[in-house]
Design an enzyme around this catalytic site. Sequence first.
Site, mmCIF file in Angstrom:
data_model
loop_
_atom_site.group_PDB
_atom_site.id
_atom_site.type_symbol
_atom_site.label_atom_id
_atom_site.label_comp_id
_atom_site.label_asym_id
_atom_site.label_seq_id
_atom_site.Cartn_x
_atom_site.Cartn_y
_atom_site.Cartn_z
ATOM 1 N N ALA A 158 38.569 34.561 38.211
ATOM 2 C CA ALA A 158 38.310 35.691 37.238
ATOM 3 C C ALA A 158 37.306 35.289 36.254
ATOM 4 O O ALA A 158 37.458 34.173 36.106
ATOM 5 C CB ALA A 158 39.787 36.257 36.707
ATOM 6 N N GLY A 213 41.356 33.738 41.146
ATOM 7 C CA GLY A 213 41.073 34.916 41.702
ATOM 8 C C GLY A 213 40.082 34.883 43.039
ATOM 9 O O GLY A 213 40.372 35.821 43.876
ATOM 10 N N GLU A 230 42.614 34.056 45.597
ATOM 11 C CA GLU A 230 43.369 35.087 45.886
ATOM 12 C C GLU A 230 42.726 36.106 46.533
ATOM 13 O O GLU A 230 43.321 36.907 47.418
ATOM 14 C CB GLU A 230 44.089 35.942 44.566
ATOM 15 C CG GLU A 230 44.904 34.947 43.569
ATOM 16 C CD GLU A 230 45.061 35.107 42.355
ATOM 17 O OE1 GLU A 230 44.266 35.340 41.327
ATOM 18 O OE2 GLU A 230 46.146 35.610 42.030
HETATM 19 N N1 COA Z 1 34.532 32.677 34.925
HETATM 20 C C1 COA Z 1 33.111 32.799 34.157
HETATM 21 N N2 COA Z 1 32.355 32.021 34.651
HETATM 22 C C2 COA Z 1 32.266 30.910 35.559
HETATM 23 C C3 COA Z 1 33.430 30.967 36.045
HETATM 24 C C4 COA Z 1 34.732 31.447 35.813
HETATM 25 N N3 COA Z 1 35.706 31.641 36.683
HETATM 26 N N4 COA Z 1 33.170 29.826 37.132
HETATM 27 C C5 COA Z 1 31.944 29.353 36.972
HETATM 28 N N5 COA Z 1 31.352 30.150 35.997
HETATM 29 C C6 COA Z 1 30.091 29.969 35.302
HETATM 30 C C7 COA Z 1 29.928 28.659 34.394
HETATM 31 O O1 COA Z 1 30.627 29.021 33.033
HETATM 32 C C8 COA Z 1 28.402 28.456 34.427
HETATM 33 O O2 COA Z 1 27.840 29.442 33.768
HETATM 34 P P1 COA Z 1 26.597 29.044 32.644
HETATM 35 O O3 COA Z 1 25.760 28.181 33.641
HETATM 36 O O4 COA Z 1 26.281 30.374 31.916
HETATM 37 O O5 COA Z 1 27.111 28.052 31.669
HETATM 38 C C9 COA Z 1 28.286 28.904 35.912
HETATM 39 O O6 COA Z 1 29.404 29.674 36.404
HETATM 40 C C10 COA Z 1 28.214 27.540 36.760
HETATM 41 O O7 COA Z 1 29.281 27.085 36.421
HETATM 42 P P2 COA Z 1 29.616 25.362 36.478
HETATM 43 O O8 COA Z 1 30.887 24.997 35.900
HETATM 44 O O9 COA Z 1 28.426 24.778 35.372
HETATM 45 O O10 COA Z 1 29.554 24.561 37.679
HETATM 46 P P3 COA Z 1 29.949 23.378 37.983
HETATM 47 O O11 COA Z 1 29.397 23.031 39.475
HETATM 48 O O12 COA Z 1 29.795 22.201 37.094
HETATM 49 O O13 COA Z 1 31.527 23.203 38.308
HETATM 50 C C11 COA Z 1 33.449 24.788 39.097
HETATM 51 C C12 COA Z 1 31.867 24.344 39.281
HETATM 52 C C13 COA Z 1 34.019 25.882 40.046
HETATM 53 C C14 COA Z 1 34.321 23.441 39.333
HETATM 54 C C15 COA Z 1 33.751 25.169 37.643
HETATM 55 O O14 COA Z 1 32.508 26.238 37.520
HETATM 56 C C16 COA Z 1 35.063 25.834 37.215
HETATM 57 O O15 COA Z 1 35.851 24.958 37.137
HETATM 58 N N6 COA Z 1 35.044 27.084 37.408
HETATM 59 C C17 COA Z 1 36.268 27.842 36.712
HETATM 60 C C18 COA Z 1 37.130 27.887 37.902
HETATM 61 C C19 COA Z 1 38.580 28.403 37.558
HETATM 62 O O16 COA Z 1 39.296 27.974 36.620
HETATM 63 N N7 COA Z 1 38.817 29.760 37.888
HETATM 64 C C20 COA Z 1 39.967 30.551 37.857
HETATM 65 C C21 COA Z 1 39.990 31.332 36.559
HETATM 66 S S1 COA Z 1 41.355 32.311 36.344
#
Ligand code: COA
Length: 262
Positions: free
Chosen positions: A66, A113, A116
């Site tokens: 999400a 999400g 999910e």
């Molecule tokens: N919501 C909003 N933005 C998200 C997102 C999320 N769930 N997951 C990734 N993004 C965005 C990042 O903020 C980043 O945006 P920016 O370039 O404007 O800063 C972009 O997507 C790329 O993500 P980034 O974190 O830089 O990539 P990464 O390769 O370093 O890491 C993940 C990848 C998947 C490990 C990491 O993005 C992450 O942990 N995301 C959240 C996962 C999560 O907790 N999901 C559950 C949400 S309830």
Amino acid sequence: MSYENILYEAGDGVARVTVNRPDKLNALNHQTLTELAAAFDAAAADSAVRVVLVTGAGEKAFVAGADIGELLEVAGQGDKAAELAAFGQSVFRRLDTLGKPSVAMVNGFALGGGCELALACTLRTAATSARMGLPEVGLGIIPGYGGSQRLARIAGPAVAREWILTGAMFGAEEAHRVGVINRVFPPEELEAGTLELVASMLDKAPLALRFGIEAVLRGWDMDQSEGEKLETEFFGKAAMTEDMREGMSAFLEKRKAVFKGC
Ligand code: COA
């Protein structure tokens, strides 16, 4: 409806729904959820669509969860947060009630999400490079789009507790081992392997597929005898279809069945 955050293509019996916000790793904001709901409705209404394929755009992610920015907006507002969860659940529940199989093609991160969404599909394939998990507890919340319920039903409570309570990420092989993923492919074979799985359902009797999906889904919470009653009901319904005659006649006549979905 025109879509901004997803791609919807239908042809050759398959509706392909691609979450398309690759710069945000396909995170699900409200607009994207609304568009997914419309796409699932469109696929349900189109009798030419027999299987729905759900995936994410780009190399990196299926759906990374999400949209965390949007989630933060409901911090301190329990009712609003509960409303958000109920909305996401209602969107994903449409996959249960499509009346046709859906397949999640997990091409990268499927977190929160996104995990999910994959769990809401009838079947799941994944690239060996995919990573799945429910990291919500690390953000101070729990899964809210049906994941706590579906994961326990798909893979059992021990797996659901581990995934939900540790928030850890699991590789595709591990997800396959515990029954979350049906088939794993090297990344370059994911598309072809998934389409092969899809094709194996395309030439089957559509109503039989529907009854099969419903029998398992509704039987999940029943005891054996109650579930068998349900199975009997669907067996009777299948016997009333033209496709039953066609399927059996085709077998006896040593030809390929041509099903009409009635
Ligand atoms: N919501 C909003 N933005 C998200 C997102 C999320 N769930 N997951 C990734 N993004 C965005 C990042 O903020 C980043 O945006 P920016 O370039 O404007 O800063 C972009 O997507 C790329 O993500 P980034 O974190 O830089 O990539 P990464 O390769 O370093 O890491 C993940 C990848 C998947 C490990 C990491 O993005 C992450 O942990 N995301 C959240 C996962 C999560 O907790 N999901 C559950 C949400 S309830």
